[in-house]
Design a protein around this motif. Structure first.
Motif, PDB file in Angstrom:
ATOM      1  N   ASP A   1      43.630  36.536  43.177  1.00  0.00           N
ATOM      2  CA  ASP A   1      44.208  37.881  43.159  1.00  0.00           C
ATOM      3  C   ASP A   1      44.204  38.499  44.554  1.00  0.00           C
ATOM      4  O   ASP A   1      43.366  38.160  45.399  1.00  0.00           O
ATOM      5  CB  ASP A   1      43.399  38.787  42.219  1.00  0.00           C
ATOM      6  CG  ASP A   1      43.489  38.364  40.765  1.00  0.00           C
ATOM      7  OD1 ASP A   1      44.533  37.789  40.384  1.00  0.00           O
ATOM      8  OD2 ASP A   1      42.520  38.596  40.019  1.00  0.00           O
ATOM      9  N   GLY A   2      45.120  39.419  44.768  1.00  0.00           N
ATOM     10  CA  GLY A   2      45.109  40.221  45.979  1.00  0.00           C
ATOM     11  C   GLY A   2      45.710  39.594  47.208  1.00  0.00           C
ATOM     12  O   GLY A   2      45.577  40.135  48.313  1.00  0.00           O
ATOM     13  N   VAL A   3      46.404  38.455  47.066  1.00  0.00           N
ATOM     14  CA  VAL A   3      47.020  37.802  48.223  1.00  0.00           C
ATOM     15  C   VAL A   3      48.359  38.475  48.528  1.00  0.00           C
ATOM     16  O   VAL A   3      49.231  38.535  47.650  1.00  0.00           O
ATOM     17  CB  VAL A   3      47.256  36.304  47.972  1.00  0.00           C
ATOM     18  CG1 VAL A   3      47.887  35.647  49.203  1.00  0.00           C
ATOM     19  CG2 VAL A   3      45.948  35.611  47.609  1.00  0.00           C
ATOM     20  N   PRO A   4      48.555  39.014  49.725  1.00  0.00           N
ATOM     21  CA  PRO A   4      49.846  39.618  50.053  1.00  0.00           C
ATOM     22  C   PRO A   4      50.987  38.619  49.841  1.00  0.00           C
ATOM     23  O   PRO A   4      50.914  37.481  50.289  1.00  0.00           O
ATOM     24  CB  PRO A   4      49.703  39.965  51.546  1.00  0.00           C
ATOM     25  CG  PRO A   4      48.228  40.096  51.758  1.00  0.00           C
ATOM     26  CD  PRO A   4      47.599  39.083  50.848  1.00  0.00           C
ATOM     27  N   ASN A   5      52.009  39.055  49.100  1.00  0.00           N
ATOM     28  CA  ASN A   5      53.152  38.188  48.813  1.00  0.00           C
ATOM     29  C   ASN A   5      52.751  36.996  47.948  1.00  0.00           C
ATOM     30  O   ASN A   5      53.452  35.970  47.910  1.00  0.00           O
ATOM     31  CB  ASN A   5      53.794  37.693  50.108  1.00  0.00           C
ATOM     32  CG  ASN A   5      55.307  37.743  50.076  1.00  0.00           C
ATOM     33  OD1 ASN A   5      55.900  38.417  49.232  1.00  0.00           O
ATOM     34  ND2 ASN A   5      55.946  37.049  50.994  1.00  0.00           N
ATOM     35  N   GLY A   6      51.610  37.092  47.283  1.00  0.00           N
ATOM     36  CA  GLY A   6      51.044  35.962  46.552  1.00  0.00           C
ATOM     37  C   GLY A   6      51.912  35.411  45.445  1.00  0.00           C
ATOM     38  O   GLY A   6      51.785  34.233  45.074  1.00  0.00           O
ATOM     39  N   ASP A   7      52.801  36.228  44.881  1.00  0.00           N
ATOM     40  CA  ASP A   7      53.675  35.733  43.825  1.00  0.00           C
ATOM     41  C   ASP A   7      54.788  34.850  44.368  1.00  0.00           C
ATOM     42  O   ASP A   7      55.447  34.129  43.610  1.00  0.00           O
ATOM     43  CB  ASP A   7      54.271  36.893  43.038  1.00  0.00           C
ATOM     44  CG  ASP A   7      55.067  37.853  43.911  1.00  0.00           C
ATOM     45  OD1 ASP A   7      54.790  37.941  45.131  1.00  0.00           O
ATOM     46  OD2 ASP A   7      55.986  38.517  43.378  1.00  0.00           O
ATOM     47  N   LYS A   8      54.986  34.881  45.696  1.00  0.00           N
ATOM     48  CA  LYS A   8      56.034  34.065  46.321  1.00  0.00           C
ATOM     49  C   LYS A   8      55.481  32.876  47.102  1.00  0.00           C
ATOM     50  O   LYS A   8      56.195  31.904  47.348  1.00  0.00           O
ATOM     51  CB  LYS A   8      56.874  34.935  47.265  1.00  0.00           C
ATOM     52  CG  LYS A   8      57.616  36.067  46.583  1.00  0.00           C
ATOM     53  CD  LYS A   8      58.413  36.887  47.593  1.00  0.00           C
ATOM     54  CE  LYS A   8      59.144  38.036  46.922  1.00  0.00           C
ATOM     55  NZ  LYS A   8      59.897  38.853  47.917  1.00  0.00           N
ATOM     56  N   ILE A   9      54.232  32.965  47.514  1.00  0.00           N
ATOM     57  CA  ILE A   9      53.628  31.896  48.316  1.00  0.00           C
ATOM     58  C   ILE A   9      53.094  30.796  47.405  1.00  0.00           C
ATOM     59  O   ILE A   9      52.248  31.056  46.541  1.00  0.00           O
ATOM     60  CB  ILE A   9      52.480  32.442  49.187  1.00  0.00           C
ATOM     61  CG1 ILE A   9      53.004  33.475  50.179  1.00  0.00           C
ATOM     62  CG2 ILE A   9      51.764  31.315  49.917  1.00  0.00           C
ATOM     63  CD1 ILE A   9      51.909  34.226  50.921  1.00  0.00           C
ATOM     64  N   THR A  10      53.583  29.586  47.578  1.00  0.00           N
ATOM     65  CA  THR A  10      53.131  28.469  46.750  1.00  0.00           C
ATOM     66  C   THR A  10      51.991  27.712  47.433  1.00  0.00           C
ATOM     67  O   THR A  10      51.750  27.863  48.641  1.00  0.00           O
ATOM     68  CB  THR A  10      54.270  27.488  46.479  1.00  0.00           C
ATOM     69  OG1 THR A  10      54.662  26.865  47.721  1.00  0.00           O
ATOM     70  CG2 THR A  10      55.481  28.189  45.857  1.00  0.00           C
TER      71      THR A  10
END
Length: 415
Positions: free
Chosen positions: A146-155
């Motif tokens: 959780d909490g990773v900037p842009n995490g939903d796009k970074i694979t």
């Protein structure tokens, strides 16, 4: 305290160099990214115009001189080199000293900190979980952390191939001050991420190449979450033991197996050379905390480059490299290909390493040294690799030109 740009660059390199284009401590040096490309590709190695030479006494003498010349030029206290190829012989030499205080000589059996070479072990652990069907290399990191900037796009693929766009924690001024003011301090993975996540994303995932230790901290957390096992234990049981690496460890503190070489660095708050042997490597963690020796790294060079621990399909994915700013060089999933040599380098305060494999000759080269001091902005490990491969594989010269890096790169010559 004086926090010069040069000092900061070196610390970042050391920390980032826990890998190839990175800085010391297993993190890596950021390279200027090339224009976006549609996907990975295979780096075409120069056409071979001759076989790997037999390592005769005459060739050994040339290697001796080349290595000693680099030592003298770059001011390296001690170095160990292992070079071999099937049917061609083996060259193993140590030069210089392992301890300035006692004058104890460098020897091939010494344990050394290997910095960013740790990345090859962490990514191998991740890819084993891919082979087990427990994770997909194309999952978003937000699925696990959780909490990773842009995490939903970074694979996970973006992270392993240094194309995430996240800020490198080891380039943060606050981290630099915290580390240099107390190099014995332990850091948690979350503390390292906090240094990175207060910065905006650098670019959209997949758009550029930028060597970043933050990526590997996240992948280490993924391995722990999926396996339910601390990273150091998972790597021991699933990577080191199966590969037969009995002299490689993932420390959880500043403990250093004996016998080991002392390491010397100027990555200090004072800017003076200090003995960094017992500095806590926790700040490198999954990106650069590991320790090994010549014997094990000679084995690992072949294992990681040929995919012994992975399925052929997964290894093929690993070796698909993305472009860097270096002609003839690319970076795959936690591994590089430079002029046909496959592997990784490492650098952290006091130590540098280089472990590479040339498939066409099945040749292995390992270099271990006890300083991370740059010489004319070049990593000494690069200078050794360059000098050695010019003799034995002139069509495949290992080189990371300093001019390939962007002026703002934390460390222009470290992966």
């Amino acid at each position: 305290m004086r926090y010069s740009r040069t000092c900061r660059r070196r610390v970042c390199a050391g920390i980032a160099a826990l890998g190839i284009f990175a800085a010391p401590l297993g993190a890596g040096t950021a390279f200027a990214a090339e224009p976006p490309v549609p996907g990975p590709y295979s780096v075409a190695a120069p056409a071979a115009q001759g076989d790997f030479p037999e390592l005769t006494p005459a060739v050994a003498a040339r290697l001796d001189k080349a290595i000693q010349d680099v030592m003298k030029e770059a001011g390296v206290p001690g170095v160990t080199v292992g070079l071999s190829a099937p049917g061609k012989g083996t060259y193993i030499r140590s030069f210089g000293i392992a301890d300035k205080a006692t004058g104890r000589p460098m020897t091939p059996n010494l344990f050394m900190r290997i910095g960013s070479e740790t990345k090859t072990f962490t990514v191998t652990a991740l890819l084993e979980l891919v082979d087990q069907g427990k994770v997909s290399i194309d999952d978003p990191i937000s699925k696990y952390v959780d909490g990773v900037p842009n995490g939903d796009k970074i694979t996970l693929r973006n992270l392993a191939s240094m194309r995430s766009g996240l800020f490198n924690y080891s380039a943060d001024e606050g981290f630099y001050k915290a580390f240099t003011s107390n190099p014995d301090r332990p850091f948690t993975p979350q503390e390292l991420l906090d240094f990175a996540f207060k910065h905006p994303i650098q670019f959209q995932p997949g758009a550029e190449f930028d060597y970043c230790n933050t990526n590997l901290i996240l992948l280490g957390l993924v391995v722990e979450k999926i396996s339910g096992t601390p990273l150091h234990d998972f790597i021991q049981e699933n990577v080191l033991d199966p590969a037969g690496l009995r002299n490689t460890v993932f420390p959880t503190d500043a403990a250093f197996p004996s016998p080991h070489a002392h390491g010397y660095t100027i990555q200090t708050a004072s800017g003076q050379v200090e003995d960094a042997t017992d500095w806590n490597p926790s700040w490198g963690w999954a990106a650069g905390a590991m320790i090994s020796n010549l014997q094990d790294l000679r084995t690992w060079a072949r294992v990681v480059a040929t995919g012994t621990l992975l399925t052929p399909e997964t290894q093929a994915e690993r070796l698909k490299v993305y472009p860097t700013a270096i002609p003839g060089a690319g970076y795959g999933l936690g591994i590089f290909n430079i002029q046909g040599w496959i592997g990784h380098n490492g650098s952290l305060p006091g130590y540098e390493s280089l472990t590479i494999y040339l498939p066409e000759s099945q040749a292995t080269l390992v270099v271990l040294l006890n300083t991370d001091e740059l010489h004319d902005n070049n990593e000494p490990s690069t200078l050794f690799g360059q000098a050695i491969t010019r003799i034995v594989t002139p069509e495949h010269v290992y080189d990371i030109p300093v001019t390939a890096a962007a002026p703002t790169s934390p460390s222009p010559t470290k992966y």
